[in-house]
Write an enzyme that holds these catalytic residues in place. Structure first.
Site, PDB file in Angstrom:
ATOM      1  N   SER A   9      23.979   2.492  20.213  1.00 39.40           N
ATOM      2  CA  SER A   9      23.248   3.736  20.493  1.00 39.40           C
ATOM      3  C   SER A   9      23.479   4.095  21.954  1.00 39.40           C
ATOM      4  CB  SER A   9      21.765   3.583  20.162  1.00 39.40           C
ATOM      5  OG  SER A   9      21.216   2.442  20.787  1.00 39.40           O
ATOM      6  N   GLU A  11      22.134   6.554  25.278  1.00 39.57           N
ATOM      7  CA  GLU A  11      20.995   7.317  25.828  1.00 39.57           C
ATOM      8  C   GLU A  11      21.466   8.382  26.818  1.00 39.57           C
ATOM      9  OE1 GLU A  11      17.567   4.945  26.872  1.00 39.57           O
ATOM     10  OE2 GLU A  11      17.317   6.101  28.720  1.00 39.57           O
ATOM     11  N   ASP A 102       6.795   6.783  32.446  1.00 39.76           N
ATOM     12  CA  ASP A 102       6.612   6.546  33.875  1.00 39.76           C
ATOM     13  C   ASP A 102       5.515   7.466  34.376  1.00 39.76           C
ATOM     14  OD1 ASP A 102       8.390   4.497  34.482  1.00 39.76           O
ATOM     15  OD2 ASP A 102      10.085   5.889  34.436  1.00 39.76           O
ATOM     16  N   PHE A 209      16.723   1.994  41.903  1.00 36.80           N
ATOM     17  CA  PHE A 209      16.087   2.077  40.596  1.00 36.80           C
ATOM     18  C   PHE A 209      15.626   0.693  40.141  1.00 36.80           C
ATOM     19  CE2 PHE A 209      16.251   2.900  35.936  1.00 36.80           C
ATOM     20  CZ  PHE A 209      15.228   3.830  35.931  1.00 36.80           C
ATOM     21  N   HIS A 260      22.462  -0.908  23.273  1.00 34.22           N
ATOM     22  CA  HIS A 260      22.027   0.461  23.607  1.00 34.22           C
ATOM     23  C   HIS A 260      22.523   0.740  25.027  1.00 34.22           C
ATOM     24  CE1 HIS A 260      19.234   3.941  23.726  1.00 34.22           C
ATOM     25  NE2 HIS A 260      19.008   3.592  24.983  1.00 34.22           N
TER      26      HIS A 260
END
Ligand code: FAD
Length: 280
Positions: A9, A11, A102, A209, A260
């Protein structure tokens, strides 16, 4: 050799500009050649991309591309979330990535936060088994969790509420994933847990991040990445090798049910890793 039902998958996040949207469609079409089970579209903190996420997910599904929206309550009430889920259902969406989300920066108060387990319960209550529900998992533990055991306990709550499978925060240390999956099994949590794979595209952004989301970049890796600061071509080759090796390790002995990819809306780095893995 991956299993027959090995799941891929990819994103995406909703681009801000028309040029970004055109690029995203090109990215999607390149990655679609790898026959992913689905794409997913993130939801900005606090619902900040509400309309953009909805529109892209509806458009992609209507174009026959299975795309799951990420969803959190943000500052919406139950009626607004239900209206959105109704729209998704009507557009042929059958998978949701259910999150707490978030907390938007500067929003101070956390009093209205709706945990992901409550969103999962809400979706099950109103839509039965219509949606396959993915939730987030944190092999290196969510940064706000009081303890490892606490986070595992609340992960279990999401499963009890009806989550079908989980996608992890990215990590570069496969032992963290193996340990987490073992702990889950030890606590009777046996939904599939798909590793989230983050290609290394921009080292400064990744460091920033990672510090926020609690994902560790091992010291040896930081040092190597830093050593390529003035050599972007070598950095790219090194980064793709590292992420390919991580995936190979995870795929050994039928280790993971799928992968993913956090694509950052870029096709090429992910495509090269998938080709390296022989998944093309
Ligand atoms: P939860 O599972 O609700 O947990 C959040 C924290 O609260 C954890 O520390 C947990 O231990 C604790 N907790 C849970 N329930 C309780 C309870 N009842 N009482 C006390 N503590 C509790 N963010 C976005 O904004 N948009 C996105 O599209 C997005 N996509 C993501 C996709 C993936 C695959 C992943 C891994 C993360 C994603 N995130 C996204 C980030 C995520 O929203 C944040 O990590 C957020 O801080 C937690 O969301 P969650 O769904 O994991 O929360």
């Amino acid at each position: 050799m991956p299993k027959n039902n090995f799941r891929l998958s990819f994103e995406f996040f909703p681009p801000r500009t028309d040029a970004g949207k055109e690029k995203l469609v090109r990215t999607r079409d390149v990655l679609a050649t790898f026959k992913p089970e689905f794409f997913s579209m993130t939801y900005g903190a606090g619902g900040s991309t509400r309309d953009a996420t909805l529109q892209l997910v509806v458009d992609f599904n209507q174009a026959g591309i299975s795309t799951a929206p990420h969803l959190s309550f943000g500052s919406d009430n139950e009626d607004a979330i239900k209206a959105m889920l109704d729209q998704y259902k009507a557009s042929g969406v059958n998978r949701i990535v259910a999150l707490r989300g978030d907390v938007p920066s500067g929003s101070g108060s956390k009093s209205d936060i709706v945990y992901a387990s409550e969103l999962v319960r809400f979706i099950r209550k109103h839509y039965g088994e219509h949606f396959h529900i993915e939730v987030a998992a944190y092999p290196e533990i969510h940064p706000e969790a009081r303890s490892y055991q606490d986070d595992l306990f609340y992960f279990g709550r999401k499963v009890e509420a009806g989550a079908n499978s989980a996608i992890t925060q990215y990590f570069y240390n496969p032992d963290a994933y193996y340990y987490f999956v073992d702990q889950c099994h030890g606590h009777g949590i046996d939904i599939p847990i798909y590793p989230g794979i983050m290609p290394i595209l921009n080292v400064d952004n990744l460091k920033r991040f990672s510090a926020n989301c609690g994902a560790e970049i091992p010291r040896w890796l930081v040092k190597r990445l830093d050593s390529y600061a003035n050599d972007p071509d070598s950095l790219r080759v090194f980064s793709e090798d590292v992420v390919t090796e991580l995936c190979e390790t995870l795929m050994q002995d039928d280790g993971v049910p799928g992968l993913h990819f956090y694509t950052m809306n870029q096709a090429e780095p992910v495509a090269r890793i998938i080709q390296n893995l022989g998944l093309d």
